[in-house]
Design an enzyme around this catalytic site. Structure first.
Site, PDB file in Angstrom:
ATOM      1  CD  GLU A   1      -3.017   1.076   2.611  1.00  0.00           C
ATOM      2  OE1 GLU A   1      -3.863   1.363   2.663  1.00  0.00           O
ATOM      3  OE2 GLU A   1      -3.399  -0.135   2.726  1.00  0.00           O
TER       4      GLU A   1
ATOM      5  CG  ASP B   1       5.473   6.930  -5.742  1.00  0.00           C
ATOM      6  OD1 ASP B   1       5.108   5.937  -5.878  1.00  0.00           O
ATOM      7  OD2 ASP B   1       4.911   7.647  -6.213  1.00  0.00           O
TER       8      ASP B   1
ATOM      9  CG  ASP C   1       4.063   8.601 -21.906  1.00  0.00           C
ATOM     10  OD1 ASP C   1       4.837   9.145 -20.691  1.00  0.00           O
ATOM     11  OD2 ASP C   1       4.758   7.166 -21.511  1.00  0.00           O
TER      12      ASP C   1
ATOM     13  NE  ARG D   1      10.402   5.280 -15.036  1.00  0.00           N
ATOM     14  CZ  ARG D   1       9.164   5.653 -14.942  1.00  0.00           C
ATOM     15  NH1 ARG D   1       9.154   6.073 -16.586  1.00  0.00           N
ATOM     16  NH2 ARG D   1       8.227   6.060 -14.029  1.00  0.00           N
TER      17      ARG D   1
HETATM   18  O1  LIG Z   1       3.835   1.701  -8.111  1.00  0.00           O
HETATM   19  P1  LIG Z   1       3.866   0.499  -9.272  1.00  0.00           P
HETATM   20  O2  LIG Z   1       4.139  -0.873  -8.647  1.00  0.00           O
HETATM   21  O3  LIG Z   1       5.537   0.935  -9.535  1.00  0.00           O
HETATM   22  O4  LIG Z   1       3.376   1.204 -10.895  1.00  0.00           O
HETATM   23  P2  LIG Z   1       2.063   2.369 -11.101  1.00  0.00           P
HETATM   24  O5  LIG Z   1       2.165   2.384 -11.827  1.00  0.00           O
HETATM   25  O6  LIG Z   1       1.317   2.121  -9.924  1.00  0.00           O
HETATM   26  O7  LIG Z   1       3.312   3.639 -10.656  1.00  0.00           O
HETATM   27  P3  LIG Z   1       2.995   4.895  -9.383  1.00  0.00           P
HETATM   28  O8  LIG Z   1       2.359   4.029  -7.761  1.00  0.00           O
HETATM   29  O9  LIG Z   1       4.108   4.964  -9.264  1.00  0.00           O
HETATM   30  O10 LIG Z   1       1.820   5.533 -10.033  1.00  0.00           O
HETATM   31  C1  LIG Z   1       3.053   6.683 -10.912  1.00  0.00           C
HETATM   32  C2  LIG Z   1       1.996   6.556 -12.283  1.00  0.00           C
HETATM   33  O11 LIG Z   1       2.060   8.146 -13.038  1.00  0.00           O
HETATM   34  C3  LIG Z   1       1.636   8.089 -14.153  1.00  0.00           C
HETATM   35  N1  LIG Z   1       3.355   7.934 -14.236  1.00  0.00           N
HETATM   36  C4  LIG Z   1       4.145   7.731 -13.638  1.00  0.00           C
HETATM   37  N2  LIG Z   1       5.281   7.765 -15.146  1.00  0.00           N
HETATM   38  C5  LIG Z   1       5.297   7.355 -15.872  1.00  0.00           C
HETATM   39  C6  LIG Z   1       5.393   8.122 -17.602  1.00  0.00           C
HETATM   40  O12 LIG Z   1       6.885   7.734 -17.497  1.00  0.00           O
HETATM   41  N3  LIG Z   1       4.881   8.422 -18.338  1.00  0.00           N
HETATM   42  C7  LIG Z   1       3.697   8.543 -18.055  1.00  0.00           C
HETATM   43  N4  LIG Z   1       2.655   7.887 -17.052  1.00  0.00           N
HETATM   44  C8  LIG Z   1       3.818   8.244 -15.657  1.00  0.00           C
HETATM   45  C9  LIG Z   1       1.137   6.295 -14.478  1.00  0.00           C
HETATM   46  O13 LIG Z   1       0.567   6.332 -14.726  1.00  0.00           O
HETATM   47  C10 LIG Z   1       1.372   5.741 -13.472  1.00  0.00           C
HETATM   48  O14 LIG Z   1       0.956   4.839 -13.348  1.00  0.00           O
HETATM   49 MG   LIG Z   2       1.883   2.699  -7.544  1.00  0.00          MG
END
Ligand SMILES: O=P(O)(O)OP(=O)(O)OP(=O)(O)OC[C@H]1O[C@@H](n2cnc3c(O)ncnc32)[C@H](O)[C@@H]1O
Ligand SMILES: [Mg+2]
Length: 221
Positions: A48, A77, A166, A203
């Protein structure tokens, strides 16, 4: 310094359940000959995300994966921070898409909120993608870095490459969105002569910071 990264280890867990992020980390780490395995592949649970910052959530994910796997773990994150929306969706970027991961809907919500504020001019539509990375080891060491890329929110979304938000994010200096960029352009890194890595995406930039923090005196020989 030895030839081995101090904390990366030969086998590294990428503590994510997001296929788009995982693909980007595999590409970023490809030159280093590590055995990269994802939290999903190891069957690790999705912790979580109870933190109030990107960094706190990255640490929760990395520490959980390192403790459960007994391997070093790298977590990310990240999110889209829209200025006119006071940084939203921010750390809630994934949650705005809901359990079905509906990013078409999440992008429409960003646009609706901008329209509600009358934000039609590009300067009212400034945003940044932010990524906090945490590298945690099973014995409790942790390293935290961040990267960001600034740009503008476009509507309608454009492009089918990448993932998440994106297609609605156009980085400064480009007339294409991240959804219209090949992976190498979005997150490929360029090494300067001193062994420092830079790149375009949040990233890739955070990854460059991670390498600089791991190897403050330049690359291992
Ligand atoms: O927590 P994890 O398991 O890593 O996977 P998640 O998708 O839940 O990841 P996050 O909690 O960090 O949420 C970040 C969100 O922000 C968005 N995001 C992050 N980096 C991105 C990128 O390079 N391009 C597009 N959207 C991005 C994407 O939708 C992610 O789901
Ligand atoms: Mg996440």
């Amino acid at each position: 310094m030895t030839g081995q990264a101090p904390a990366l280890g030969a086998r590294l867990v990428i503590a994510t359940h997001n296929a788009g992020k995982l693909a980007e980390f595999r590409e970023l780490l490809a030159p280093f000959g590590l055995d990269v395995v994802s939290a999903g592949e190891l069957g690790l649970p999705e912790p979580e995300e109870t933190g109030t910052t990107y960094a706190e959530n990255a640490r929760i994910k990395a520490e959980t994966a390192a403790a459960l796997s007994g391997l070093p773990a790298l977590a990310d994150d990240s999110g889209l921070a829209v200025q006119a929306l006071w940084g939203a969706p921010g750390i809630f970027s994934a949650r705005w898409a809901g359990p079905d991961k509906d990013f078409t809907g999440a992008m429409a919500r960003v646009e609706e909120d901008l329209q509600d504020r009358g934000a039609t001019a590009p300067e009212q539509r400034r945003a940044a993608f932010v990524a906090a990375l945490c590298l945690a080891t099973p014995d409790g060491d942790g390293l935290d870095v961040e990267g960001a890329v600034h740009g503008v929110i476009v509507w309608p979304p454009r492009g089918t490459l990448g993932f998440g938000y994106d297609p609605m994010f156009q980085p400064d200096g480009f007339d294409r969105t991240f959804g219209e960029m090949a992976s190498d352009e979005k997150h490929g890194v360029v090494w300067d002569g001193a062994g420092r890595a830079t790149g375009l995406s949040h990233r890739a930039r955070a990854f460059g910071e991670l390498m600089a923090a791991l190897y403050p005196e330049g690359p291992p020989r």
